[in-house]
Motif scaffolding. Structure first.
Motif: not given
Lengths: 447, 325
Positions: A181-184, A188, A216, A219-220, A223-225, A258, A261-262, B116, B120, B123, B126-127, B130, B200, B208, B214
């Motif tokens: 879960l660390n943001p760095d 990760k 889960p 799964l985040t 979706k990371d950048s 899912a 797939i995304d 799903n 989705r 997520l 979350y995105k 972020k 930080y 965090c 979910f």
């Protein structure tokens, strides 16, 4: 090259500590640049001198010495072996116990580069007792130290199941799982790569990783950048999914399919590869799972991968994954055929420029043997080579005797004419299929 | 005279005697032959009669056995048919309910789709969260930079007499930079705190602290094969018993064409050759005790077997007995 080694060597034993540190730093930078220079460092017998007085020195010297060892060890296994032989590993482990985080970072970086090459060197690192200290390093607050320690653990555990088991026994999984879960982003990356190297060896290790409750939350990461975080996250899920149907079932239940797939849909290039392979593995285990993949709308991204990507191995992976999805029952094959991907696969198969691996993976045999969706099979009749034609005509010969509407459609779209044009040896399977098809129609139509 | 007549008649008789004797013998022999032939014919007829009766008896026994087996086969076929029907129904039911439950599968796939969707959307949230954080971090950083700049360039503030750069008299209201300058304190160079690497900032950000949970609506239906209710034996046990590997004795394991087998065969054949008939002689009467009597169809009575002639032979009327009274 101009005798600089022999000049720097006595400076290492100088009285003034700053000179020692600067000499060590210079050696490190030289070795870092080129493999030959690193060999010269080893041949010049500098390593034992570096190593012998390490425990009494101050932290700057330790950092510089660890830097030299890292720079020498990264080029080739033989140099790393030389480092191990002159007893540097114990010194590095002593550095790992130091208070200063910079020293720990340099020492664990050096250990990581040594352990990277092959399993004997990793075993030597483990035998020196580095793993529990690395696990302690991971719990430190400094991000850079965590990164390096995670990457070292990943390098150690990637070679063999026993090494991975050693890492697991030191209690690494729990800490690595907390750090997801660390943001760095770079941290990760390393954490996910370490977990995937642990999980890839056997079912038990994968189950241990799963029990650390990464789903889960993992799964985040998809979706990371950061692209590589996504790639490593997909790699981790793939390594877990490939072992048994139960693990794949678990991942599907947690909604992993899912997310993957995304992830495939949003990336480009080699980053997609682990995600594609993960879908292939999940679909390969059982037909329920591949139906789950189809239901989660997995086929359109796979088709898009097949069409858009230029690299052969990604296309091969996508073709293989589609084959695994479509090979179970006619319903699955129909879902694949409806997505209009069969002509693309055929084109790849017949393309002379694609590599052998790609051609092999793109064989439609598995899907065709179960495909009952005739409108998708028709366009294939026109271009297929003989060994695939056999399967297509076979499918037609199985379906046409029972379906009158399909028969009419077959004639009107010119399929019957094409079938007549196929020349087959009498007595071969192809000829039998053609005869079956001809028997479905009255004589005048056939002529 | 008389003597010549007597002599002549005797001689005439003597001359014919041989012929008459031979004729008589012939007649007698013919007649005896006829008698014997008649007797043989009679014997033949009797023998044929006996053989006919015996053969009829044997074949009736054989036929009754044949009928019995045919009836048995008919019954077994019928039972097999019925068993097939029962098994057909049972297997269809079992497969449809426990092995390949279409409706459970459908429900499971629908639950997967729902799950799903939830995953989705979470997520996606979350995105977005972020991204918002990134933006905010960027804005905060910019703001901090601006404030620092303002503190450094504090001297550009306008005074009562002279208007500063940012406070041009032609403007309606002062520039925002001017306002910032007014708010900021002058920078003192003495305490420059280095940013400690320990704080930080992003540890405080929500991604965090509250990672997406979910929480699915309901747990997914079980996908493992449900065990059917009832006292069924464990499948592994059954399969183990069914597919138990053969553990043959040494004799069976030897091939058919090996020399001891051939010698054994030879011995058997020789013994069979030497027998006159195949009925084995069983030494004790106890061996014959189990042989059931096969009644002929004639003897079976209307209401079951006729017991007279088999179980008892003379009529017994206990009421007429005198001894007990």
């Amino acid at each position: 090259n101009s005798g600089v080694m022999s000049l720097l060597r006595p400076l290492l034993l100088d009285v003034i500590p700053t000179i020692q540190q600067t000499a060590a730093l210079a050696l490190g930078r030289l070795a870092n640049y080129n493999g030959d220079l690193a060999e010269a460092v080893v041949k010049g017998d500098i390593l034992p001198q570096l190593v012998c007085s390490l425990s009494e020195q101050n932290r700057f010297y330790k950092k510089a010495a660890a830097f030299v060892l890292r720079a020498v060890g990264k080029h080739s296994p033989q140099l790393a072996q030389a480092i191990v032989q002159c007893g540097a590993l114990e010194m590095l482990v002593i550095c790992l116990e130091d208070f200063d985080p910079g020293v720990k970072e340099a020492a664990s970086w050096a250990l990581g580069y040594i352990a990277r090459h092959n399993s004997e060197l990793s075993q030597a690192v483990v035998d020196a007792g580095a793993v529990p200290l690395l696990v302690l390093c991971i719990q430190e607050p400094e991000i850079a130290l965590k990164r390096i320690a995670a990457s070292t653990l990943s390098d150690i555990s990637k070679h063999s199941p026993e090494l991975a088991q050693t890492v697991v026994d030191a209690g690494a999984i729990a800490h690595l799982a907390q750090m997801i879960l660390n943001p760095d982003a770079k941290l990760k990356r390393q954490v996910l790569s370490a977990l995937s190297q642990i999980a890839k060896h056997s079912v038990d290790l994968a189950e241990l990783v799963v029990e650390a409750e990464i789903f889960p939350v993992v799964l985040t990461c998809l979706k990371d950048s950061d692209e590589y975080v996504k790639k490593n996250g997909a790699t981790l899920i793939r390594e877990i999914a490939k072992h048994t149907p139960e693990l794949s079932q678990f991942i599907v239940n947690a909604g992993g399919v899912a997310a993957v797939i995304d992830c495939i849909g949003s990336c480009r290039g080699t980053v997609r590869l682990p995600g594609i392979m993960m879908l292939g593995y999940v679909a390969a285990h059982s037909e329920n799972l591949s139906m789950a993949v189809i239901v989660s709308k997995g086929i359109p991204p796979l088709c898009a991968c097949l069409i858009e990507e230029h690299e052969d191995h990604i296309k091969a992976a996508a073709a293989w994954a589609l084959g695994q999805v479509g090979r179970h029952t006619p319903a699955h094959a129909r879902a694949v055929a409806v997505a209009n991907v069969l002509p693309t696969l055929l084109a790849i198969y017949m393309d002379t420029r694609s590599s052998e691996d790609l051609q092999m993976k793109a064989t439609l045999k598995n899907i065709l043997q179960k495909c009952t969706y005739l409108p998708a099979l028709e366009p294939l009749l026109h271009d297929a080579p003989p060994n695939i034609m056999k399967h297509i005509v076979g499918q037609f010969s199985k379906m046409l005797p029972h379906d009158s509407k399909a028969r009419r459609l077959f004639v009107t779209t010119g399929g019957l004419k094409k079938v007549q044009e196929i020349k087959a040896e009498p007595g071969s399977l192809l000829q039998e299929y053609i005869n079956t098809i001809n028997n479905c129609y009255p004589e005048e139509v056939v002529r | 005279g008389l003597r010549e007549e007597y002599f002549r008649r005797n001689r005439a008789v003597d001359e014919d005697r041989k012929i008459e004797y031979k004729a008589a013998v012939k007649i007698q022999s013919w007649f005896r032959g006829c008698r014997v032939r008649a007797y043989l014919r009679y014997l033949n007829k009797m023998v044929i009669f006996i053989q006919k009766w015996w053969r009829g008896y044997r074949s009736r026994r054989y036929f009754s056995k044949l009928v019995e087996t045919a009836y048995f086969i008919m019954k077994m076929n019928f039972y097999n048919e019925m068993a097939v029907r029962i098994q057909k129904r049972w297997r269809g039911y079992y497969v449809r309910k426990y092995i390949h439950n279409y409706y459970a599968l459908k429900k499971y796939l629908e639950a997967i789709s729902v799950n799903n969707e939830i995953v989705r959307s979470e997520l996606q949230d979350y995105k977005e969260m972020k991204e918002n954080e990134e933006k905010r971090k960027y804005l905060e950083k910019k703001e901090k930079e601006e404030k620092y700049q303002a503190r450094k360039m504090h001297y550009l503030l306008s005074t009562e007499q002279i208007a500063g750069i940012y406070n041009s008299p032609f403007r309606k209201s002062p520039d925002p930079m001017e306002l910032l300058l007014r708010k900021s304190k002058p920078l003192s160079h003495r305490q420059q705190q280095t940013k400690s690497p320990f704080d930080y900032e992003l540890y405080d950000w929500p991604t965090c602290k509250r990672p997406p949970t979910f929480s699915t609506a309901q747990p997914l239906p079980p996908t493992g094969r449900q065990k059917p209710q009832g006292p069924f034996r464990d499948t592994t046990e059954v399969l183990r018993q069914r597919y138990k590997p053969l553990e043959p004795t040494l004799r069976v394991a030897a091939s058919i064409n090996s020399p001891p087998e051939k010698a054994r065969e030879e011995m058997k054949r020789e013994e069979w050759r030497n027998h006159i008939h195949d009925n084995e002689f069983l030494p004790f009467s106890s061996y014959h005790k189990n042989q059931k009597y096969d009644p002929s169809i004639h003897r079976s009575g209307k209401y079951g077997q006729e017991t007279y002639g088999i179980k008892h032979f003379r009529e017994v009327q206990p009421k007429k007995w005198v001894a007990d009274k």
